[in-house]
Design a protein around this motif. Structure first.
Motif, short mmCIF file in Angstrom:
data_model
loop_
_atom_site.label_atom_id
_atom_site.label_comp_id
_atom_site.label_asym_id
_atom_site.label_seq_id
_atom_site.Cartn_x
_atom_site.Cartn_y
_atom_site.Cartn_z
N TYR A 51 1.09 4.19 -2.55
CA TYR A 51 0.71 5.51 -2.03
C TYR A 51 1.80 6.55 -2.33
CZ TYR A 51 -1.78 8.64 1.15
OH TYR A 51 -2.51 9.67 1.68
N PHE A 96 -6.93 10.02 -4.35
CA PHE A 96 -8.11 10.57 -3.69
C PHE A 96 -7.68 11.70 -2.74
CE2 PHE A 96 -11.57 10.46 -0.49
CZ PHE A 96 -12.59 10.88 -1.34
N VAL A 97 -6.60 11.46 -2.00
CA VAL A 97 -6.08 12.50 -1.10
C VAL A 97 -5.65 13.72 -1.93
CG1 VAL A 97 -4.17 13.05 0.50
CG2 VAL A 97 -5.43 10.90 0.74
N LEU A 121 -4.33 -0.18 -4.60
CA LEU A 121 -5.18 0.56 -3.64
C LEU A 121 -4.43 1.76 -3.09
CD1 LEU A 121 -6.96 -2.25 -1.60
CD2 LEU A 121 -8.06 -0.37 -2.84
N GLY A 122 -3.14 1.57 -2.84
CA GLY A 122 -2.30 2.68 -2.35
C GLY A 122 -2.30 3.83 -3.36
N CYS A 158 -5.79 5.55 -3.34
CA CYS A 158 -6.00 6.36 -2.12
C CYS A 158 -5.20 7.65 -2.21
CB CYS A 158 -5.58 5.59 -0.87
SG CYS A 158 -6.76 4.34 -0.44
N SER A 197 0.51 12.84 4.84
CA SER A 197 -0.49 11.76 4.98
C SER A 197 0.14 10.38 4.79
CB SER A 197 -1.64 11.98 4.00
OG SER A 197 -1.17 11.87 2.67
N CYS A 198 1.30 10.30 4.13
CA CYS A 198 1.98 9.00 3.94
C CYS A 198 2.44 8.44 5.28
CB CYS A 198 3.22 9.12 3.06
SG CYS A 198 2.95 9.81 1.45
N PHE A 206 0.84 -1.19 0.00
CA PHE A 206 0.00 0.00 0.00
C PHE A 206 0.89 1.26 0.00
CE2 PHE A 206 -2.35 3.37 2.08
CZ PHE A 206 -3.61 3.28 1.48
#
Ligand code: BGC
Length: 473
Positions: free
Chosen positions: A18, A151-152, A144-145, A148, A168-169, A14
């Motif tokens: 991300y 989205f952030v 998924l990472g 997301c 946020s990471c 993830f």
């Protein structure tokens, strides 16, 4: 317990996704904040894969040497979680480009460590019958990472909050760091370093109430049979294992040169170049790409054991070649409605990537290497992944400004065509073949490319003698 281990272990995947995805939304903001030129952008974006290249080299070296006895998989993953955390915070607080590039480099180191250790840890702790699914969860976690992070990016882009994007990471990083202290160590690793009682305890914890006698004896037997010692990785460069290493390296080389991370890292910039005016519109289109990536990866995970790796890869490279070729032509002639046509082409491309070019190299990497060289083989394959990732991400801004986006896409389309040819001639089919049968086949010196495939001039018996093999063309 197996699924808890898979979820916490997959946090590494993830974070991999991300940290890759967060750059897409922050790049434009950072460019304006620090007044960056194209070369700066290339350095800034490629610092992460370059750090990952170094991280996977370091971890490959550790796993192939006597240091592997000192550091367990769990401590290596917790260490990676700590590095992720520090890298995220220092990127968020960067006062200049040097600090930012160094922080992204540290994040890259963490990704490199994790991208080898996490699949290894997952494969070594999973119960045999769901090992494939558990390794596949790791690839799903990467996608998924990415989504997301997109989205952030979408939530924060209007506020120009690139520092918060990086900060946020730190949340999933902290979860990985803390989570690893609650998971058992790999029983296989414990046994190998001579801690047999601890190995039995760890295995019991992993299997809950089930009896572990049979599995424990199997681990003991397999480890006793394996060539050991710090030099065993050298066998990878000799026949019969050199073609296996070649396949691991080529699959990742083709995966990266197919241009995927140009889309993952630079999608909003690309959409901007193709006519999307607003930053939010660019991020929304990017988010759509991320969602398709996740959904199609789920389809791939369900299809890979029935349709097979090779057939999916043939479909994937054909689709990627056609969609990139079409995108190159449409942008060359600036056809009307280009922004929307480009979204269609890119969605087709991501579909083709996620159905096979994305997951198959990771799955193949965990299947084709015999046990005694698996750590070193995976390390070398991961190094190829990150080496070519760095090259593509670094060169994209320069290629785009020198040749234009249309010729840059045409270049990736040509690589996908080579990927198609390579798959047709060299890719074996490993679906429904047990790892032991693959290992026996390879050690017997028979050609890797024919594994699991029915060839016109070969009888079934010439190809494989195993009842679990489903022959496939
Ligand atoms: C690749 C990554 C890529 C990701 C996209 C992975 O298989 O190794 O480089 O960013 O797929 O989903």
């Amino acid at each position: 317990m197996a699924w808890i281990v898979a979820i916490i272990g997959s946090l590494a995947g993830f974070l991999f996704g991300y940290d890759e995805g967060i750059i897409a939304g922050s790049l434009g903001l950072i460019r304006d904040h620090f007044f960056l030129n194209e070369a700066h952008v290339g350095v800034m974006a490629s610092a992460l894969p370059f750090g990952a290249l170094l991280g996977s080299m370091i971890i490959g070296g550790i796993l192939a040497s006597h240091f592997s006895k000192r550091f367990g998989r769990r401590s290596l993953l917790a260490f990676a979680g700590g590095l992720f955390f520090l890298g995220a915070l220092s990127a968020a607080m960067a006062v200049n480009l040097i600090v930012l590039v160094s922080s992204r480099f540290v994040l890259g180191l963490a990704i490199g460590l994790a991208s080898v250790t996490a699949p290894l840890y997952l494969a070594e702790t999973a119960p045999g019958k769901i090992r494939g699914a558990i390794v596949a969860v790791y690839q799903l976690a990467i996608t998924l990472g990415i989504v997301c992070a997109y989205f952030v990016n979408y939530l924060l882009i209007e506020q120009h909050a690139w520092r918060t994007m990086f900060a946020s990471c730190a949340i999933p990083a902290l979860m990985l760091f803390v989570g690893m202290f609650f998971l058992p160590e790999s029983p296989r690793w414990l046994y190998r370093v001579g801690r047999k009682d601890d190995a039995a305890r760890a295995l019991q914890k992993l299997r809950g109430g089930e009896s572990i006698t049979e599995e424990f004896d199997h681990i003991a037997m397999t480890l006793a049979r394996e060539p050991s010692g710090p030099q065993s990785w050298r066998l990878l460069f000799k026949k019969p294992l050199s073609p296996v290493l070649m396949l691991g390296v080529m699959l990742f080389c083709l995966q990266q040169l197919s241009g995927i991370n140009v889309i993952i890292y630079f999608a909003p910039e690309i959409f901007k170049g193709l006519g999307f005016a607003s930053a939010t519109g660019q991020i929304l289109a990017t988010l759509g790409i991320g969602v398709v990536n996740v959904l199609v990866t789920i389809v791939a995970l369900m299809a890979v054991d029935s349709i097979g790796r090779r057939k999916l890869l043939l479909v994937g490279f054909s689709g990627a070649c056609l969609s990139l070729g079409a995108l190159a032509l449409f942008s060359l002639y600036q056809v009307p409605g280009l922004p929307y046509i480009s979204v269609v082409c890119l969605v087709m491309y991501i579909f083709s990537f996620a159905i096979s070019i994305g997951p198959v190299p990771h799955i193949a990497m965990s299947e084709i290497f015999p046990l005694h060289v698996r750590g070193a083989g995976m390390g070398l394959s991961a190094m190829t992944n990150w080496g070519f990732n760095t090259l593509v991400v670094f060169s994209f801004p320069l290629m785009q400004s020198s040749f234009g986006i249309e010729y840059t896409f045409a270049f990736y389309a040509v690589i996908c065509f080579f990927g198609l040819l390579y798959t047709y001639f060299w890719m074996p089919e490993t679906k429904n073949i047990s790892l032991e049968t693959i290992e026996d086949y390879l050690i017997s010196g028979r050609p890797l490319a024919y594994l699991g495939r029915k060839l016109p001039h070969h009888s079934t018996a010439d190809t494989l003698e195993d009842s679990d093999v489903v022959l496939d063309l």
